[in-house]
Design a protein around this motif. Structure first.
Motif, mmCIF file in Angstrom:
data_model
loop_
_atom_site.group_PDB
_atom_site.id
_atom_site.type_symbol
_atom_site.label_atom_id
_atom_site.label_comp_id
_atom_site.label_asym_id
_atom_site.label_seq_id
_atom_site.Cartn_x
_atom_site.Cartn_y
_atom_site.Cartn_z
ATOM 1 N N THR A 21 2.984 -6.630 10.171
ATOM 2 C CA THR A 21 2.820 -5.371 9.439
ATOM 3 C C THR A 21 2.189 -4.313 10.329
ATOM 4 O O THR A 21 1.057 -4.466 10.762
ATOM 5 N N THR A 130 -2.071 -2.396 3.214
ATOM 6 C CA THR A 130 -1.772 -3.825 3.264
ATOM 7 C C THR A 130 -2.982 -4.665 2.883
ATOM 8 O O THR A 130 -4.052 -4.526 3.475
ATOM 9 N N ARG A 171 1.788 -5.309 -0.193
ATOM 10 C CA ARG A 171 2.022 -4.030 0.487
ATOM 11 C C ARG A 171 2.253 -2.936 -0.552
ATOM 12 O O ARG A 171 3.111 -3.065 -1.425
#
Length: 221
Positions: A21, A130, A171
């Motif tokens: 991510t 996140t 997310r």
């Protein structure tokens, strides 16, 4: 069936997911807090646990299928951390094949029924969008017994009590929406047979493992 290392699952899984991510700044940080509702879809694997005898060559049978359902939760953000409670109701397409009724899967020929889960989770923000988290709680699963040599289900069910642990990454994809992916492991150690007339057996010991990899999409209010 070999049980996973919980420490490895709960620590390594979110870290590995976070590595994929990208971290970036944003003017408005999403708020991982408040009530939420979500839909869930994923892979479901159910099998006899490691303490089950395999003398007849069939007690280690397992079943696989598609998990589907939904859940609700409530989270509270504490700076860069989060705690919350959650509940879930799911079903599954997993069922055993056409083998002898008395010896397959350690219960008989079965189909995975509904599953109820209630638990808590805790997490940290890897970046403003996140969340990495771990979870754990109580799960009650139902196995529907398949009748004899037919494909019909009876009103006789096994209700199984156990625990669930897992880890995942969530997310933010909008001001009030999110997507997440998680792995969870469940073990059921107590069972009860429900009869068609509404009665139930005394509780007995079982050892049933369950592994799931699921994706969810949800909204916050």
């Amino acid at each position: 069936m070999r049980k996973p290392s919980f420490a490895t699952i709960l620590i390594a899984s979110p870290i590995a997911l976070a590595a994929a991510t990208p971290a970036f700044a944003q003017d408005t940080n999403p708020v991982f807090t408040g009530p939420r509702v979500e839909a869930t879809l994923g892979y479901d694997h159910v099998g006899a646990g490691s303490s089950v005898d395999n003398n007849n060559g069939r007690d280690d049978q397992s079943i696989d299928g598609l998990l589907y359902g939904g859940g609700v939760g409530y989270d509270v953000a504490l700076g860069g951390a989060l705690v919350g409670v959650e509940g879930e109701l799911t079903g599954s397409t997993a069922k055993s094949g056409r083998r002898d009724y008395t010896t397959n899967f350690g219960f008989g020929r079965v189909k995975q029924g509904r599953d109820l889960y209630i638990g808590a989770r805790a997490g940290i923000l890897a970046n403003p969008q996140t969340l990495l988290y771990v979870k754990g709680g109580y799960t009650n699963a139902r196995l529907n017994v398949l009748a004899g040599s037919t494909s019909q289900t009876t009103d006789t069910d096994f209700d199984l009590d156990g625990y669930r642990v897992g880890a995942g990454v969530e997310r933010a994809v909008g001001p009030n929406s999110y997507a997440k992916i998680e792995y969870r492991y469940s073990n059921y150690s107590r069972g009860q047979l429900d009869y068609a007339n509404g009665g139930a057996s005394s509780r007995f010991d079982v050892d049933t493992d369950r592994h799931q990899v699921v994706a969810s999409y949800g909204f916050r209010f």
